[in-house]
Write an enzyme that holds these catalytic residues in place. Structure first.
Site, PDB file in Angstrom:
ATOM      1  N   SER A 143    -123.487 -15.559  42.983  1.00 35.02           N
ATOM      2  CA  SER A 143    -124.865 -15.220  43.358  1.00 35.02           C
ATOM      3  C   SER A 143    -125.871 -15.535  42.254  1.00 35.02           C
ATOM      4  O   SER A 143    -127.073 -15.665  42.526  1.00 35.02           O
ATOM      5  CB  SER A 143    -124.970 -13.750  43.768  1.00 35.02           C
ATOM      6  OG  SER A 143    -124.759 -12.886  42.676  1.00 35.02           O
ATOM      7  N   THR A 186    -123.192  -9.742  44.515  1.00 39.97           N
ATOM      8  CA  THR A 186    -124.056  -8.572  44.328  1.00 39.97           C
ATOM      9  C   THR A 186    -125.153  -8.754  43.282  1.00 39.97           C
ATOM     10  O   THR A 186    -126.144  -8.026  43.299  1.00 39.97           O
ATOM     11  CB  THR A 186    -123.210  -7.345  43.926  1.00 39.97           C
ATOM     12  OG1 THR A 186    -122.505  -7.624  42.715  1.00 39.97           O
ATOM     13  CG2 THR A 186    -122.221  -6.988  45.024  1.00 39.97           C
ATOM     14  N   ASP A 187    -125.022  -9.725  42.376  1.00 35.45           N
ATOM     15  CA  ASP A 187    -125.977  -9.802  41.265  1.00 35.45           C
ATOM     16  C   ASP A 187    -127.397 -10.127  41.712  1.00 35.45           C
ATOM     17  O   ASP A 187    -128.364  -9.634  41.122  1.00 35.45           O
ATOM     18  CB  ASP A 187    -125.510 -10.822  40.227  1.00 35.45           C
ATOM     19  CG  ASP A 187    -124.335 -10.320  39.401  1.00 35.45           C
ATOM     20  OD1 ASP A 187    -124.082  -9.091  39.432  1.00 35.45           O
ATOM     21  OD2 ASP A 187    -123.670 -11.130  38.744  1.00 35.45           O
TER      22      ASP A 187
END
Length: 328
Positions: free
Chosen positions: A41, A74-75
Site C-alpha cells: 500500500s 493498511t498503511d
C-alpha cells in the site's frame, strides 16, 4: 501479505485465492473477484486510486451487484478510502456500500486477522443497513467512516479508530451487523468526472521547532499548485514559514492549514504573527478535523474541479473546505 523465502513480508495471494480460502463467504453472498492491482500500500497514489474509482463506477452500474469490498494494505488504506468517499457521489455509488478492509498480520502467522476481516467486510457490504453510507472501513469487527478513520498503531489489531468521532458500528458475537450511527455521508462530495485520471500536485510541508520555508519554496518550484502546511497546535507556524506562506499566496498558490495534533479542530485561534488568525487574513483555509494527508487529497480534488470549471483556485478551495464545517 506472506513471508517469502528470504523471511520478508511481500504481497501475497490473488482475490480468487482469498475468497476460495474462506468457505463461509458463500453463506453470506455470491462473490466474484477482480484484481485491480497487487501492490504494497505504500506504492498506492491518488492516480492509482482514480483507476480504482473508475472500476468502482463501472462495476456498480450492474444492478445484480450489492456492493464492493476492497482488500487493501493498511498503511495507506485510510487515504484510499477517503479519496474514494470524497469523489464518489450517490449517483455513482447507486447508494451501494464500498468497504475497505485489510490485515495487520500476514496469512502465514498463527494469529492472522485477514480472513476474519474479509468475512466481516462482506457481512457489512451485504447488510441492508449499509446502504447510503458511502465508503467505509471495516477491520477488527468495527466499521468506520472514511472521513474519520485513522491507523493509530503500527502493529496492533485494533489499529483503526476514529479518534475525532466514533465507530459507525460493529459486528457482534453472533455475526450480525450493528450500526450505532444513522446512515449518512460524512464527507462532502466533490464532483469530478469519471474520466479524471490525474490530480494536480499538492505537497505537505511540516511545521516544527526551527522549521524554515525552504521546502515550501522547493515544492512550488517543482510544480505544486497548492500546499498543505501541517501546523502546530490549533493552527500556528513560525515567522519563517509565515513569510513563506505570504510569498506562496502572492504567487497564486493556495495554502491549507492542518494540525499535527491528532485531536481537536484546526481553526484560526491566535492573533500573533504566524497564528491562525493572521494566516486566515492572508487567505489560507483550514482543514478542520482532517489530518494533513487527507486535507491534501481533498485539496487535489478541489483543484481538479476548479480547473475543469475555470474557477479561481484559491477561492474554490476556501469554499470547499468551508463545506467540511457543516454539521452532518
Amino acid at each position: 501479505m506472506r513471508t517469502n523465502a528470504e523471511g520478508l513480508l511481500v504481497p501475497a495471494v490473488s482475490g480468487d485465492e482469498l475468497t476460495a480460502s474462506i468457505p463461509a463467504l458463500k453463506e453470506i453472498a455470491e462473490i466474484s473477484s477482480t484484481q485491480v492491482s497487487n501492490l504494497p500500500s505504500a506504492q498506492m497514489s491518488p492516480n492509482k486510486t482514480l483507476e480504482l474509482r473508475q472500476h468502482i463506477i463501472d462495476t456498480l452500474t450492474d444492478e445484480s451487484i450489492a456492493g464492493i469490498v476492497i482488500v487493501h494494505g493498511t498503511d495507506t488504506l485510510e487515504e484510499t478510502a477517503f479519496l474514494l468517499d470524497a469523489s464518489l457521489g450517490d449517483n455513482q455509488l447507486h447508494n451501494k456500500p464500498v468497504v475497505l478492509t485489510g490485515a495487520m498480520r500476514s496469512n502465514d502467522q498463527l494469529s492472522s486477522d485477514g480472513m476474519a476481516n474479509l468475512l466481516a467486510a462482506v457481512r457489512v457490504t451485504s447488510d441492508d443497513d449499509s446502504l447510503k453510507r458511502g465508503v467505509m472501513v471495516c477491520l477488527n469487527q468495527e466499521i468506520h467512516s472514511a472521513r474519520y478513520v485513522r491507523k493509530m498503531d503500527t502493529s496492533s489489531l485494533h489499529t483503526f479508530c476514529s479518534p475525532q468521532f466514533t465507530a459507525l458500528g460493529r459486528i457482534s458475537h453472533n455475526q450480525t451487523v450493528q450500526y450505532l450511527v444513522p446512515a449518512q455521508r460524512f464527507t462532502p462530495h466533490i464532483d469530478v468526472s469519471r474520466e479524471t485520471s490525474e490530480l494536480p500536485r499538492v505537497d505537505i510541508i511540516n511545521m516544527y521547532a526551527g522549521a524554515d520555508a525552504s521546502l515550501l519554496h522547493a515544492s512550488i518550484k517543482l510544480g505544486a499548485q497548492a500546499i498543505v502546511v501541517q501546523a502546530v497546535g490549533a493552527s500556528s507556524v513560525n515567522l519563517e514559514l509565515y513569510d513563506g506562506i505570504v510569498q506562496a499566496i502572492e504567487q497564486g498558490v493556495a495554502v491549507v492549514i492542518a494540525s499535527r495534533s491528532p485531536l481537536g479542530l484546526c481553526e484560526p485561534v491566535y492573533g500573533y504573527k504566524g497564528g491562525g488568525q493572521t494566516l486566515a487574513e492572508l487567505g489560507t483555509c483550514f482543514a478542520h478535523d482532517l489530518p494533513a494527508h487527507k486535507a491534501r487529497l481533498y485539496t487535489q480534488l478541489l483543484l481538479s474541479r476548479s480547473q475543469h470549471n475555470n474557477d479561481d483556485a484559491i477561492d474554490h478551495i476556501q469554499k470547499g473546505f468551508q463545506q467540511l464545517k457543516l454539521p452532518h
